[in-house]
Design an enzyme around this catalytic site. Structure first.
Site, PDB file in Angstrom:
ATOM      1  N   LYS A 145       0.806  -1.586   0.196  1.00  0.00           N
ATOM      2  CA  LYS A 145       0.192  -0.277   0.081  1.00  0.00           C
ATOM      3  C   LYS A 145       1.275   1.174  -0.308  1.00  0.00           C
ATOM      4  O   LYS A 145       1.904   1.002   0.822  1.00  0.00           O
ATOM      5  CB  LYS A 145      -0.721   0.054   1.010  1.00  0.00           C
ATOM      6  CG  LYS A 145      -2.221   0.734   1.558  1.00  0.00           C
ATOM      7  CD  LYS A 145      -2.716   1.221   2.022  1.00  0.00           C
ATOM      8  CE  LYS A 145      -3.866   1.841   2.846  1.00  0.00           C
ATOM      9  NZ  LYS A 145      -4.207   1.366   4.003  1.00  0.00           N
ATOM     10  N   SER A 196      -9.084   2.346   2.915  1.00  0.00           N
ATOM     11  CA  SER A 196      -8.286   2.687   2.569  1.00  0.00           C
ATOM     12  C   SER A 196      -6.812   1.438   1.407  1.00  0.00           C
ATOM     13  O   SER A 196      -6.773   2.225   0.988  1.00  0.00           O
ATOM     14  CB  SER A 196      -7.630   3.144   3.195  1.00  0.00           C
ATOM     15  OG  SER A 196      -6.350   2.715   4.473  1.00  0.00           O
ATOM     16  N   SER A 242     -10.002  -0.719   7.076  1.00  0.00           N
ATOM     17  CA  SER A 242      -9.320  -0.975   6.348  1.00  0.00           C
ATOM     18  C   SER A 242      -8.467  -2.035   5.588  1.00  0.00           C
ATOM     19  O   SER A 242      -7.615  -1.632   4.949  1.00  0.00           O
ATOM     20  CB  SER A 242      -8.507   0.208   6.531  1.00  0.00           C
ATOM     21  OG  SER A 242      -9.390   1.530   5.696  1.00  0.00           O
TER      22      SER A 242
END
Length: 527
Positions: free
Chosen positions: A111, A192, A216
């Protein structure tokens, strides 16, 4: 972070597959080695049928075909220009008889809030950090390199990990644009860690790492039909990860199987002198691969958290069938109500807002001292100047609120944090586990993916993420099936440091159910 003002969403039916399906089916290695897990890929490399260089090359080609063209999932924000070079070096090590472990030569996506001290940016999706290279690796990135993994690239995310606006659209960032769900391209990926979820669902890498403050990891994993593990706070280092709040932030695995998640967690976990929460965690880390037992549910007492049902009829009906499967595998199910879940709604957000500014500014000073923004105030001003690019759909209310909060010595902060821990831990998860002599709790992870909506923002259909997130306790979601073609996850939650036990239960369920199926990239789901 996933906001907690969840609302009911409508149920839709049917599937329309467009030109995207054909392009996806024709993509490099559809249904082949790229869909396989770590064990299968390692066996192919050990047999001389595959190299890490070839595997990385094929994933890069698939990213071009699926992410950049074809369905255009838009999950990978940047690929590593050195990935092929790294893979070739790892192949040379293998040829010389040196293997670093089960992840040797295996591609992994990170990420884009996880610092890598290389030629890639670390931006949290913000244009304010576009092109800014971290001065050094995050601890988890260093752990992966030491384990022999190939960092293939960075995934898109909800900008600033979805802690920018009270009316945000998950999976959108100023730098990366909108990530789309491989199971219906007009639907959201949630959470997210949206790019990590979509990329793994679409087989753009073997493994991915997400981060979670509240939902998330587990929410996009559920929405994208994959496995996600949010670990106990302190099992995986937080240093070098662009933060929201140290009280709840953690990185964790996002994979297509429980076995791969266990191997990835083994590599990520470890003590870090820069993160005091990890002190002593090595002694709490058994070999997670040893927990992968098909009898992992036998004799386990599992609490069904009934107060997390009722948000979506079709999801409830699906999960009821999966509960019967848990029983068939030897689990003892007990209906329970997880207490006091309404007592930290407001205090959770208060803690996150108090911690956000000092934690973010500490990251910038340590990992991006050369960045054009140094403070939360700088970021707010940057967004205002570039409002047309950074705020075309929603604002920055959370950033402004965090900027206004006093320091971590404030009485209101300390009281909110104490409240969170009291009602999520000793008078929450631990209380119900103790009273009913339970090994874990289960519930639907959340509702099916909603239509991406830039006018109204996200439309959550229920969520089981907050209790474990606020407590800092482990949470695993496993694909449980589909409603109207959209994935739904089953969650396993336990007390602190119970990852091995949860992995055993999750693996036994996964092996008995085998619910996951690859996406077909329909343009939409219609009634």
């Amino acid at each position: 972070m996933d906001r907690r003002d969840f609302v009911r969403m409508g149920v839709v039916a049917g599937a329309v597959a467009g030109a995207a399906n054909t392009a996806a089916a024709a993509a490099p290695d559809a249904g082949g080695i790229l869909d396989a897990g770590v064990r299968e890929q390692q066996e192919a490399m050990a047999a001389g049928k595959l190299s890490s260089h070839a595997l990385v090359s094929r994933y890069l080609a698939r990213i071009k075909a699926i992410d950049r063209a074809g369905p255009r999932i838009n999950s990978v924000i940047e690929t590593n220009p050195d990935a092929l070079k790294i893979a070739a070096e790892l192949d040379r090590e293998r040829a010389a008889g040196k293997l670093r472990g089960p992840l040797h030569g295996i591609p992994v996506l990170l990420k884009d809030n996880i610092a890598t001290g290389d030629r890639m940016s670390t931006s949290a999706g913000s244009l304010a950090l576009d092109g800014v290279r971290a001065s050094k690796d995050a601890h988890v990135a260093a752990q992966l390199r030491a384990a022999g993994a190939v960092i293939l690239g960075k995934t898109n995310l909800s900008e600033w990990a979805n802690m920018r606006s009270t009316r945000s659209t998950s999976g959108w960032s100023g730098r990366g644009g909108q990530t789309r769900n491989p199971y219906a391209l007009d639907r959201n990926t949630s959470g997210s860690s949206s790019g990590s979820g979509a990329a793994i669902a679409a087989s753009l890498a073997t493994l991915a790492v997400g981060t979670e403050t509240d939902g998330s990891i587990v929410s996009p994993s559920s929405s994208c039909g994959i496995v996600g593990i949010k670990p106990t706070l302190g099992l995986v280092s937080r240093s070098g990860i662009i933060p929201i709040a140290h009280s709840q932030d953690t990185a964790g695995p996002m994979t297509r199987s429980v076995a791969d998640a266990a191997l990835l967690l083994e590599a990520l976990a470890g003590e870090d002198p820069l993160d005091a929460a990890t002190r002593g965690s090595a002694a709490r880390k058994p070999g997670y691969a040893a927990a992968l037992r098909k009898d992992g549910l036998q004799g386990r007492r599992i609490g069904v958290a009934r107060n997390f049902f009722g948000a979506h009829d079709a999801v409830d009906a699906l999960i009821e069938k999966e509960l019967a499967l848990l029983k068939a595998q030897g689990a003892v199910l007990v209906d329970v109500k997880l207490p006091n879940t309404d007592k930290y709604n407001e205090s959770e957000l208060a803690v996150l807002l108090h911690e956000f500014r000092p934690d973010l500014e500490a990251y910038l000073a340590a990992y991006a001292p050369h960045a054009p923004v140094k403070t939360m105030a700088d970021i707010i001003a940057f967004n205002a100047r570039l409002a047309g690019k950074e705020m075309p759909y929603f604002g920055q209310e959370h950033l402004i609120a965090a900027q206004a909060k006093p320091g971590l010595e404030a009485k209101e902060y300390k009281e909110a944090l104490a409240n969170n821990l009291r009602y999520s831990r000793e008078e929450g998860i631990d209380q119900v586990l103790r009273e009913h002599k339970l090994d874990a709790l289960v519930a639907p992870t959340g509702g099916p993916a909603w239509l991406t909506d830039y006018i109204n923002g996200d439309h959550y259909g229920g969520s089981f993420s907050s209790p474990a997130a606020v407590a800092g306790y482990p949470h695993i979601t496993v694909p449980a099936g589909y409603t109207r073609g959209l994935p739904v996850g089953l969650s396993f939650v336990g007390t602190a440091w119970s990852e091995a036990s949860l992995i055993g239960m999750a693996y036994a369920y996964e092996q008995a159910s085998r619910r996951r199926r690859a996406p077909t990239y329909p343009a939409s789901i219609k009634v």
